[in-house]
Design an enzyme around this catalytic site. Structure first.
Site, short mmCIF file in Angstrom:
data_model
loop_
_atom_site.label_atom_id
_atom_site.label_comp_id
_atom_site.label_asym_id
_atom_site.label_seq_id
_atom_site.Cartn_x
_atom_site.Cartn_y
_atom_site.Cartn_z
N ASN A 85 12.48 -35.90 61.26
CA ASN A 85 13.65 -35.72 62.12
C ASN A 85 14.89 -36.02 61.28
OD1 ASN A 85 15.63 -35.72 64.06
ND2 ASN A 85 14.97 -37.63 65.03
N TRP A 86 15.56 -34.95 60.89
CA TRP A 86 16.75 -35.14 60.02
C TRP A 86 17.97 -35.62 60.80
CZ3 TRP A 86 17.74 -31.08 55.60
CH2 TRP A 86 16.80 -31.30 54.57
N LYS A 87 17.87 -35.64 62.13
CA LYS A 87 19.02 -36.02 62.97
C LYS A 87 20.24 -35.19 62.55
CE LYS A 87 16.95 -40.55 63.22
NZ LYS A 87 17.00 -41.85 63.85
N HIS B 299 14.26 -37.81 72.73
CA HIS B 299 14.46 -38.84 71.69
C HIS B 299 15.35 -39.96 72.23
CE1 HIS B 299 15.75 -40.71 67.94
NE2 HIS B 299 14.68 -40.16 67.39
N GLU C 153 17.75 -41.48 71.00
CA GLU C 153 19.19 -41.29 70.77
C GLU C 153 19.79 -40.35 71.81
OE1 GLU C 153 18.91 -40.30 66.62
OE2 GLU C 153 18.31 -42.37 66.20
N GLU D 139 8.03 -44.38 70.15
CA GLU D 139 9.09 -44.87 69.28
C GLU D 139 9.79 -46.05 69.95
OE1 GLU D 139 10.41 -41.58 66.39
OE2 GLU D 139 11.58 -41.35 68.20
N GLY E 215 15.59 -46.70 63.05
CA GLY E 215 16.75 -46.81 62.18
C GLY E 215 17.16 -48.25 61.88
N SER F 117 11.24 -46.56 61.79
CA SER F 117 11.32 -47.11 60.43
C SER F 117 10.02 -46.91 59.64
CB SER F 117 11.73 -48.57 60.46
OG SER F 117 13.04 -48.70 61.02
N GLY G 155 12.38 -40.55 60.69
CA GLY G 155 13.82 -40.27 60.65
C GLY G 155 14.38 -40.47 59.26
N GLY G 156 15.03 -41.60 59.06
CA GLY G 156 15.74 -41.88 57.80
C GLY G 156 14.95 -41.58 56.53
#
Ligand code: PEP
Length: 255
Positions: free
Chosen positions: A10-12, A95, A97, A163, A169, A209, A230-231
């Site tokens: 997930n590149w956001k 998600h 976010e 999640e 994150g 993470s 993600g990150g």
């Protein structure tokens, strides 16, 4: 009945045309044959290029959200039929976010997921508790509530991403025991919704993470069938290391 591990990036809201091109041209060559299923979810603007580069490869492309209607006066939204038209195979829905910053509820997430499946897309449905909810001992009740809306979905075109919000994150990952406990509870819940056989085939990903140095232990848990990253997925080497940490082949109900 078996579950092929699924590793999704997930590149956001990150990435450029240049970066997705360079990343994917290498990724398609590095994905192991007969390894985990690999999905890259870049921002909407990069989807056409990503689909073109990944075409014919082992890497599938996904979007990070979609609307619940196929068309209409919804300025700024993207319909799941539009994603399917583009050659997209997957979409992330619900998600944290989206829930935290854009008013996503269990009901709107479910409506998006249903529309996505109607359009022929595979859905990664995200859920998970906040830190306050975990500390109040409410984790299982939250997962039960968030997963209730899955009843209207087709389990054969669905993956769940557990999640915990406090792990996204933050660099603070769930312990393997916390992840396995939540995944096993979710699988029992899914068995209640869809039946034992469908639940045994459904992939439950862990997200929060995930990094090259913790992926292997998380992915070794019996009910952890992949990762939503993600990150760490922004770094090609890191993402490849996570892909290679996934157990090869399939596992599941026959074991
Ligand atoms: C995510 O965005 O779904 C996620 C798990 O992010 P991170 O890996 O950065 O915690």
């Amino acid at each position: 009945m078996s579950r092929r591990p699924l590793i999704a990036a997930n590149w956001k809201m990150h990435g450029t045309l240049e970066s997705v091109q360079a990343y994917l041209e290498t990724l398609v060559r590095r994905v192991p044959v007969a390894g985990p299923e690999v999905v890259l979810c870049p921002p909407f603007t990069l989807l056409p290029a990503a689909v073109m580069i990944a075409s014919g490869s082992e890497v599938a492309i996904g979007a990070q959200n979609c609307h619940w209607e196929d068309k209409g006066a919804f300025t700024g939204e993207v319909a799941p039929t539009m994603l399917a038209d583009l050659g997209i195979h997957w979409v992330i829905v619900g998600h944290s976010e989206r829930r935290q910053y854009f008013g996503e509820s269990d009901q709107t997430a479910a409506a998006r997921a249903q529309a996505a499946q109607r359009a022929g897309l595979e859905v990664i449905f995200c859920l998970g508790e906040t830190l306050e909810q975990r500390e109040a001992g409410e984790t299982m009740a939250v997962l039960e509530r968030q997963s209730a809306v899955l009843a209207g979905l087709d389990p054969s075109h669905l993956a769940i991403a557990y999640e915990p919000v406090w792990a996204i994150g933050t660099g603070r990952t769930a312990t393997t025991m916390q992840a396995q406990e939540a995944h096993a509870a979710l699988r029992r819940r899914l068995a209640g919704l869809f039946g034992t056989e469908a639940a045994a085939a459904l992939r439950i990903l862990y997200g929060g993470s995930v990094k090259p140095d913790n992926a292997a232990v998380q992915l070794a848990q019996p009910d952890v069938d992949g990762a939503l990253v993600g990150g760490a997925s922004l770094d090609l080497e890191g993402f490849c290391a996570i892909i290679h940490a996934a157990p090869g082949g399939r596992r599941g109900a026959e074991e």
